[in-house]
Enzyme design. Sequence first.
Site, mmCIF file in Angstrom:
data_model
loop_
_atom_site.group_PDB
_atom_site.id
_atom_site.type_symbol
_atom_site.label_atom_id
_atom_site.label_comp_id
_atom_site.label_asym_id
_atom_site.label_seq_id
_atom_site.Cartn_x
_atom_site.Cartn_y
_atom_site.Cartn_z
ATOM 1 N N LYS A 118 -3.917 -6.399 -2.293
ATOM 2 C CA LYS A 118 -4.177 -7.473 -1.339
ATOM 3 C C LYS A 118 -4.097 -8.783 -2.119
ATOM 4 O O LYS A 118 -4.785 -8.940 -3.130
ATOM 5 C CB LYS A 118 -5.566 -7.327 -0.705
ATOM 6 N N ASP A 141 -17.006 0.231 3.837
ATOM 7 C CA ASP A 141 -15.774 0.961 3.557
ATOM 8 C C ASP A 141 -15.490 0.911 2.060
ATOM 9 O O ASP A 141 -16.286 0.378 1.272
ATOM 10 C CB ASP A 141 -14.604 0.439 4.391
ATOM 11 N N ARG A 166 0.841 -1.195 0.000
ATOM 12 C CA ARG A 166 0.000 0.000 0.000
ATOM 13 C C ARG A 166 0.875 1.243 0.000
ATOM 14 O O ARG A 166 1.804 1.353 0.791
ATOM 15 C CB ARG A 166 -0.915 0.015 1.222
ATOM 16 N N ASP A 209 -13.508 -0.648 -0.100
ATOM 17 C CA ASP A 209 -13.496 -1.898 -0.867
ATOM 18 C C ASP A 209 -14.601 -2.849 -0.413
ATOM 19 O O ASP A 209 -14.637 -4.001 -0.840
ATOM 20 C CB ASP A 209 -12.127 -2.580 -0.795
ATOM 21 N N SER A 218 -8.452 0.218 0.259
ATOM 22 C CA SER A 218 -9.503 0.120 1.256
ATOM 23 C C SER A 218 -10.057 1.498 1.597
ATOM 24 O O SER A 218 -10.641 2.167 0.767
ATOM 25 C CB SER A 218 -8.981 -0.610 2.496
ATOM 26 N N HIS A 219 -9.845 1.946 2.846
ATOM 27 C CA HIS A 219 -10.418 3.200 3.326
ATOM 28 C C HIS A 219 -9.450 4.370 3.207
ATOM 29 O O HIS A 219 -9.804 5.487 3.576
ATOM 30 C CB HIS A 219 -10.811 3.050 4.798
ATOM 31 N N HIS A 278 -14.692 -6.570 10.668
ATOM 32 C CA HIS A 278 -14.324 -7.662 9.760
ATOM 33 C C HIS A 278 -14.973 -8.935 10.303
ATOM 34 O O HIS A 278 -14.826 -9.264 11.481
ATOM 35 C CB HIS A 278 -12.807 -7.854 9.703
ATOM 36 N N ASP A 295 -15.428 -4.541 2.179
ATOM 37 C CA ASP A 295 -15.289 -5.800 2.914
ATOM 38 C C ASP A 295 -15.661 -5.655 4.383
ATOM 39 O O ASP A 295 -15.732 -6.639 5.111
ATOM 40 C CB ASP A 295 -13.868 -6.374 2.769
ATOM 41 N N ARG A 296 -15.904 -4.407 4.832
ATOM 42 C CA ARG A 296 -16.368 -4.179 6.196
ATOM 43 C C ARG A 296 -17.762 -3.562 6.163
ATOM 44 O O ARG A 296 -18.056 -2.735 5.295
ATOM 45 C CB ARG A 296 -15.427 -3.242 6.956
#
Length: 456
Positions: free
Chosen positions: A112, A246, A14, A248, A102-103, A333, A250-251
């Site tokens: 990832k 978020d 990242r 992407d 992500s965020h 998560h 995933d949360r």
Amino acid sequence: MRDLTRIVKAYDVRGVVPDQLDADLARAFGAAFAETVAVPEKATRIVIGHDMRPSSPELSRAFAEGAASRGLDVVEIGLCSTDELYFASGHLDAPGAMFTASHNPAQYNGIKMCRAGAAPVGQETGLTQMRDLVTSWGDAGAPAADATPGSITQQDLLKDYADHLRTLVDLSGIRPLKVAVDAGNGMAGHTVPTVFDGLPIDIVPMYFELDGTFPNHEANPIEPKNLVDLQAKVRETGADIGLAFDGDADRCFVIDERGEIVPPSAITGLVASRELAKNPGGTIIHNLITSKAVPEIVREHGGTPVRTRVGHSFIKAEMARTGAVFGGEHSAHYYFRDFWNADTGMLAGLHVLAALGEQPGPLSALVAAYNRYPASGEINSTVDDQAARTEAVRAAFADREGVTMDTLDGLTVTGDTWWFNLRPSNTEPLLRLNIEAHDRATIDTLKSELLPLLRD
């Protein structure tokens, strides 16, 4: 050659685009991923997805070219959420890479990666080896390979992903629900319409336009300020529930019908009880910052709670070791055995919708049984010496009667009616403090005692 130790994190790559991460570097990582992960596993193809950030298409295509140069066929699934990429890795039984930060703010991007079946790739399971290989190649990038280049093809798996999720939770008996959804201009704006299609759900969409510059607010719902718009929308529209994702997707964070935030620990307890109803006597994983209500609830429902360190690599390792049916973290998560032990906020959200829709009462009443103790939330302190400050806290509580301590992850101190955890950040000079107690006054007392030890 740039310093890759600055962008290769514990679980992903990242950095800022293009200063730290650009197409040439992504291409090199694609070749390195092939050489260190895919080829040794005898994989013949990999799957790649990306989020809505402006830099994602170029970076993901460069990674694909790097992997294809090592003889691998590449399946590009295009725009997707991170958990859709995990689905693709499991569904196709292929290693995978997701381009997302992500965020993080718009100028960032990242990678990832996972092995076939969505098994995680972290520093100890391939990332360090990849970093060292790319560093050894230098600015020239990956050398030419003897292999015949693989193909790069496209496949849309969004409906397959949605169909799979719908097989994992029974939504057939739910009543009509009004659901406000804040996608934060992230990937939930792409996935939610397909996943919810055909359900008796009236979606109140917020920020569904895919925009990696995040014009409305950061796509980071763990920060309360980023939930304010959704809380207001729930109250304004009379929605039964609000869901916030978020960047992407995933949360998943949950808002009740009053516009109040439902703690992720309460969602962990609720989903755990549902998974234990399907899998009597099963094991549930929770990290050490989740509420102590979680192991209580698991035991009450006949399950076995297992406490672990914070972080998806630890959760997934324990899921695999114990055969756990479900795992939850304070960061929202949520991990499912039926989803290759990977995390999917969307599936957790569907469980909450099913639980709400199967009974007539409001969400606040439903989750009350799972939301038992007040908590401080995470309090961050910038410190000059993490170890010395932690030792000062340990010494202050060492001789107190009835107090126990452990160092599974940072320092956890437990009393009769309270506990707190102090963890160092891996990337910043911070100590992260979480406190839970039977009453708010005890939290305030502990804060007044602890913060001077950390900040004075």
